[in-house]
Write a protein that holds these residues in place. Structure first.
Motif, PDB file in Angstrom:
ATOM      1  N   SER A 212       0.514 -23.120  54.219  1.00  0.00           N
ATOM      2  CA  SER A 212       1.138 -22.839  52.916  1.00  0.00           C
ATOM      3  C   SER A 212       1.323 -24.194  52.228  1.00  0.00           C
ATOM      4  O   SER A 212       1.774 -25.162  52.837  1.00  0.00           O
ATOM      5  N   MET A 213       0.935 -24.241  50.974  1.00  0.00           N
ATOM      6  CA  MET A 213       0.840 -25.513  50.282  1.00  0.00           C
ATOM      7  C   MET A 213       2.105 -25.797  49.485  1.00  0.00           C
ATOM      8  O   MET A 213       2.492 -25.000  48.629  1.00  0.00           O
ATOM      9  N   LYS A 214       2.677 -26.949  49.753  1.00  0.00           N
ATOM     10  CA  LYS A 214       3.848 -27.385  48.965  1.00  0.00           C
ATOM     11  C   LYS A 214       3.354 -27.846  47.595  1.00  0.00           C
ATOM     12  O   LYS A 214       2.228 -28.282  47.449  1.00  0.00           O
ATOM     13  N   GLY A 215       4.216 -27.770  46.603  1.00  0.00           N
ATOM     14  CA  GLY A 215       3.811 -28.191  45.256  1.00  0.00           C
ATOM     15  C   GLY A 215       3.084 -27.058  44.575  1.00  0.00           C
ATOM     16  O   GLY A 215       3.708 -26.135  44.073  1.00  0.00           O
ATOM     17  N   ASN A 216       1.761 -27.083  44.607  1.00  0.00           N
ATOM     18  CA  ASN A 216       0.989 -25.996  43.994  1.00  0.00           C
ATOM     19  C   ASN A 216       0.509 -25.033  45.083  1.00  0.00           C
ATOM     20  O   ASN A 216      -0.427 -25.338  45.817  1.00  0.00           O
ATOM     21  N   PRO A 217       1.112 -23.839  45.182  1.00  0.00           N
ATOM     22  CA  PRO A 217       0.742 -22.921  46.264  1.00  0.00           C
ATOM     23  C   PRO A 217      -0.689 -22.378  46.152  1.00  0.00           C
ATOM     24  O   PRO A 217      -1.205 -21.809  47.108  1.00  0.00           O
ATOM     25  N   LEU A 218      -1.334 -22.589  44.973  1.00  0.00           N
ATOM     26  CA  LEU A 218      -2.717 -22.116  44.810  1.00  0.00           C
ATOM     27  C   LEU A 218      -3.728 -23.110  45.386  1.00  0.00           C
ATOM     28  O   LEU A 218      -4.907 -22.782  45.551  1.00  0.00           O
TER      29      LEU A 218
END
Ligand code: KG4
Ligand code: ZN
Length: 368
Positions: A212-218
């Motif tokens: 899961s990406m911190k900042g921009n989840p896309l």
């Protein structure tokens, strides 16, 4: 611009030297691609210095062949279009310098094209022949050996405008495929082989995790499960099967599916299937989230990895919320038809490049 104005397109951003002649209706009169795969496959990936050298060797005969096949002289051309970036600086320089020479000698305009916009135009070219038009705003997903980018493409008064929604923070998706393939002895490029063999494995066997990406989840990140696949190989003694696959490649060049299956045990097929399932799940989930966020009405997918059968099946599934558009397979990987096609809107707007055009290795597609 006359109806059948023709543009010569030149593409040298990575490891294909390509030239094409395309008319304003989107018909390709010639498309020549000289691949350097044989050279780079010896090193398990593209070697920039070798790429530049091969482009230098190939550019003259490739362009000459394209013009001959199209039965076209320089004076018949409305413009010469060339990839300005993104890509390898030395490789781009060969195409740009040659295109400048043609522009100067023939007295025709020079048009620098963004390679990523080219990939998007590879889809628009095909779609223009379909009865149903692509609806905008659209998501544009570019998945290749060098790029993993997701844009929102909107129609503006002066053509399409792009907003970057997501990109990879580390490896491009094709690069991750290629590294897993090389580690396991499948050679380079590995995407097509993994794609075929994955159908024979159990996709839930290896539990890879989508970060899961911190900042921009896309945003995307493929290096985690690429590394997990490499660790999986290191934790086993697979030297025998890997050696068998190397020998098979040396013997056959391009082995058939049956030949690959003979030297790939079930456990390895399961690993490939699990890797592919995770990658496709990851890309689909991010696209669904981007659709929900933007309200985009269709999805355009291009780049070498858009050939992937599992990705195509996932986006073409009736449960996917919007129509998905792909290029014909021969226009998915790098080619010059897409570069010429992307130049037509610029020709119509008389948006030409000067002779100061230089390679832009990190060229962006989105408005600053
Ligand atoms: O667009 P492309 O020709 O060059 C770049 O701009 O990178 O893409 C080449 C990439 C390689 O990484 C190759 O392994 C991958 O596309 N590729 C695939 C498939 N066909 C090509 N990856 C997964 N599945 C495929 N069927
Ligand atoms: Zn490309």
């Amino acid at each position: 611009m006359t109806l059948d104005a023709r543009i010569l397109g030149i593409e040298t951003s990575c490891d294909e030297t390509a030239a094409a002649v395309v008319d304003s209706r989107g018909a390709a009169h010639a498309s020549v691609i000289s691949s350097q795969l044989d050279i780079h496959s010896l090193y398990g990936g593209v070697v920039p210095e070798l790429a530049s050298r091969e482009h230098l060797r190939n550019i003259v005969p490739v362009v000459r062949q394209a013009l001959q096949e199209a039965d076209c002289a320089y004076r018949d051309l409305a413009a010469v279009a060339v990839t300005a970036g993104p890509g390898l600086a030395g490789a781009l320089l060969v195409g740009i310098t040659y295109a400048k020479g043609i522009s100067f000698a023939a007295g025709i305009p020079l048009i620098g094209v963004n390679h990523l916009e080219g990939h998007i135009h590879a889809v628009l070219l095909d779609a223009s022949r379909e009865p149903q038009e692509i609806e905008f705003p659209a998501l544009a997903l570019i998945v290749s050996g060098g790029h993993t980018h997701l844009y929102l493409a909107e129609r503006g008064e002066d053509g399409l405008r792009y907003h970057l929604l997501a990109r990879t923070r580390d490896d491009a998706i094709g690069e991750a495929y290629d590294k897993v393939a090389v580690t396991l002895g499948f050679g380079y490029p590995g995407g097509p082989v993994i794609d075929k063999l994955a159908a024979y494995g159990a996709p839930a066997k290896e539990p890879f995790t989508i970060p899961s990406m911190k900042g921009n989840p896309l945003d995307f990140s493929f290096s985690g499960y690429k590394t997990a696949a490499i660790r999986w190989r290191e934790a086993r003694s697979l030297d025998g099967e890997i050696q068998a696959r190397r020998e098979l490649r040396e013997r056959c060049g391009a082995p058939t599916l049956e030949q690959w299956l003979e030297v790939t045990p079930q456990e390895t097929l399961d690993l490939l299937a699990s890797f592919q399932r995770t990658a496709v799940d990851n890309i689909e989930a991010n696209c669904r989230a981007a659709l929900a966020q933007t309200g985009a009405r269709s999805l355009i997918v291009s780049g070498g990895v858009s050939c992937n059968s599992a990705l195509r099946a996932r986006f073409r599934d009736p449960r996917f919320p919007v129509p998905a558009w792909f290029p014909e397979p021969h226009l998915s990987t790098d080619n010059a038809v897409m570069i010429a096609a992307a130049a037509f809107p610029r020709l119509a707007r008389k948006e030409f490049s000067g002779y100061s055009l230089n390679p832009q290795p990190g060229m962006r597609l989105e408005a600053e």
